[in-house]
Motif scaffolding. Structure first.
Motif: not given
Length: 662
Positions: A197-199, A224-226, A546-547
């Motif tokens: 993950r990115m923040p 928070g979480g994924p 992700y991208l």
């Protein structure tokens, strides 16, 4: 500068402009990270004329003092993008020096003194623990080991004693940020997240007790979480933990009420921003007393920043009149707000607001002297259809050409420059920038695109780029150019695109896979997605999952979307700019494309810059790149250039007699 009273005819792109590249460089004074300590205001200012170093300034009453004279460079390299490079606490300054990554302190009236020893660690995002006489920080250790798994830096939260000794407080996550100590010193909140993950995709907000010896006990996951991104945890004066979460699809404000999370203002607006750099602040508490009052906050709505008072109990927002349409940072306390903001007619500046009267006092300006209004283009915010069958909407700022000295030919249309911002989870804003006015004052139109994936428009818009990098962003830039050309606003035969970093990939893909643009400029841009994975630093080393897609699905998509694999389709002239010290997008990303275009006989130019990293900070670099890019376009368009030697060598360029006509 004053505008001329005489009018003249000139081709679009050749308008005489008082905004030279040297004027742009001289006005390039980046301002960042305002802080307040009592009645004193502090901030960082970039010095392009001093090799791009960053210095710390303090305003006390009418006295302005530079606290970090050369050679000190107040900058952190944690996550490579840095931020959170200094802290002021009760008159003492703590800062990271870029040259050696050590923390230095400045006591009242004293010269900077090193606190930490030389080594492999970097530090950022400081908090002061007064009761234990220590500094809390995010620590990134680059010592590494012999095993491949040990070669990435190790991130932790640490405490640094007055003697420079270090104690690890939290470890085990891939990344940490925002250590924030409660007013009574008994609780510590922080953020953490893990690969891939990115923040801005998913973070966790933790809360722990602080023992008498300074160690942490009973850490608890608060939110928070994924799939939930938390940013900017802050304690109110009464000791209530507040934070920003995008659990609703928008970054809104929340607080911890006992064991439950309570929304404060549910709104289709962004009260936070992506964590590219540390310690960005978009809200604060108007009182320093031990009871909670109102929150002063900034939020982004439809791409424009607002300033307001928020009542935590009622959730009501009361607007605060101000001249800014972009508020980049906000620091609040003691009835005063420090605002780093700008607008289409105001370059980025730092202002002090007395909240009782909302009276601004400008403390610093990024541009000391502005050209006359007659040379400054004011952008229009536009929304247009994009994607297959126009099913999506994209946003952009359109800048028409503007020059008081020129009467345009009514039968001609200007060339258009489309800008694809970096990130790609970045955001184009409409704050006045001389680097944009450099082009518009010469007769170029400019379209600054907030393509799908940009921040400032909610999580759904940001997630439009999930798995679609090199597609959605490109479609939105192409659609924007076509939209303006179809309206007859710009010349469809003179459309160019430029971008830096991730925007460089957008630029290259637009030129490789579409036939809309006639030329382009890549500033330290990405050309090889697999190579980017191989060379990437830790912070972004899994961003492509992700991208683009996770492994192994990404392998095929890398081949399809990496311009380096389709160089035979790139037949448009290009110019490349590359810092040789770039650790984010290494030089080989540009060099492989330059070599491919050179071999294919496509007009290409390549400028390298010694001592520059990811983004150019030196005045000479700013001048050289702007002049070279302008020269490149004029030669490609066959326009008459000033009587001067070639600014940059253009290979494979056919000899064409210049016309000088629009």
């Amino acid at each position: 500068m004053t505008a001329s009273t005489s009018q003249q005819n000139a081709a679009f792109g050749l308008w005489p402009s008082p905004i030279s590249a040297a004027v742009v460089a001289a006005g390039a004074t980046p301002l960042s990270q305002p802080q307040a300590d009592g009645q004193d205001a502090y901030w960082l200012a970039g010095r392009a004329s001093e090799g791009g170093r960053t210095t710390l300034l303090r305003q006390r009453g009418a006295e302005l003092v530079e606290l970090t004279p050369a050679p000190f460079n107040v900058r952190s390299r944690v996550h490579e993008y840095g931020g959170g490079a200094y802290l002021v606490a009760a008159g003492t300054v703590y800062f990271s020096h870029f040259a050696d990554n050590r923390i230095y302190t400045i006591a009242a009236g004293a010269a900077p003194q090193a606190l930490t020893e030389p080594g492999s660690a970097r530090y950022a995002d400081f908090a002061h623990d007064a009761a234990r006489n220590r500094l809390l920080a995010v620590r990134e250790d680059h010592a590494g080991g012999s095993a491949a798994s040990d070669r990435q830096p190790v991130n932790t939260l640490c405490a640094i004693g007055a003697d420079g000794s270090e104690t690890i407080l939290a470890r085990g996550s891939d990344f940490y940020a925002a250590p924030r100590l409660s007013p009574d010193g008994r609780s510590l909140a922080w953020l953490s997240w893990d690969h891939p993950r990115m923040p801005w995709q998913g973070t966790e907000l933790w809360l722990a007790q602080v023992n008498a010896d300074g160690s942490l006990a009973a850490p608890t996951l608060v939110a928070g979480g994924p799939e939930e991104a938390i940013c900017q945890p802050e304690w109110s004066p009464a000791g209530v933990l507040h934070f920003v979460s995008d659990r609703s699809g928008w970054w809104n404000l929340y607080r911890l009420a006992g064991a439950s999370v309570q929304p404060l203002c549910e709104r289709a607006a962004e009260f936070g921003s992506p964590h590219w750099t540390f310690a960005v602040s978009m809200y604060g508490f108007s009182s320093n007393k031990d009871s909670d009052g109102e929150i002063v906050c900034t939020y982004i709505e439809n791409g424009v920043s607002r300033l307001a008072r928020l009542s935590p109990d009622s959730g009501k927002l009361a607007p605060i009149a101000n001249p800014y349409q972009e508020i980049r940072e906000l620091r609040v306390g003691g009835g005063v707000a420090l605002i780093l903001g700008g607008s289409p007619t105001i370059p980025l500046e730092l202002a002090r607001f007395e909240l009782a009267s909302a009276t601004p006092q400008v403390l610093a300006r990024s541009i000391a002297e502005l050209p006359a209004d007659g040379y400054l283009s004011v952008p229009e915010s536009i929304t247009y259809a994009s994607g297959a069958n126009g099913q999506r909407s994209a946003h952009a700022f359109y800048y028409p050409p503007c020059n008081a000295d020129v009467t345009p030919d009514p039968a001609a249309r200007p060339p258009l420059m489309v800008i694809s911002h970096g990130g790609p989870t970045g955001m184009a804003t409409n704050t006045l920038k001389l680097a944009t006015q450099y082009w518009t004052s010469r007769g170029f139109a400019v379209l600054d695109v907030n393509y799908g994936g940009s921040s400032g428009f909610g999580r759904a818009y940001r997630d439009a780029l999930k798995g679609q990098w090199g597609v959605v962003d490109v479609d939105d830039c192409v659609a924007g150019a076509r939209y303006l050309a179809t309206r007859g606003v710009v010349d469809p035969e003179r459309l160019v695109i430029r971008g830096g970093s991730a925007g460089g990939l957008t630029t290259l893909c637009a030129l490789t896979f579409h036939d809309v643009f006639k030329a382009g400029a890549s500033y330290y841009g990405v050309s090889d997605l697999k190579g980017l994975d191989d060379d990437s630093h830790k912070f972004e080393s899994h961003y492509n999952e992700y991208l683009i897609a996770p492994k192994p699905e990404s392998d095929t998509l890398y081949l399809l979307r990496s311009p380096i694999n389709h160089a035979d389709r790139l037949t448009r002239p290009m110019i490349f700019f590359q810092g040789l010290d770039d650790k984010v997008v290494p030089p080989q990303q540009s060099e492989v494309m330059v070599a491919a275009l050179r071999a294919a006989g496509v007009p290409v130019a390549y400028m390298t810059l010694e001592g520059e990293g990811h983004g150019f900070r030196k005045a000479d670099s700013i001048v050289r790149t702007l002049e070279a890019e302008l020269y490149f376009y004029l030669r490609i368009f066959g326009l008459t250039t000033p009587a001067q030697a070639a600014v940059v060598a253009i290979e494979n360029l056919p000899v064409v007699a210049p016309t000088g006509k629009a």
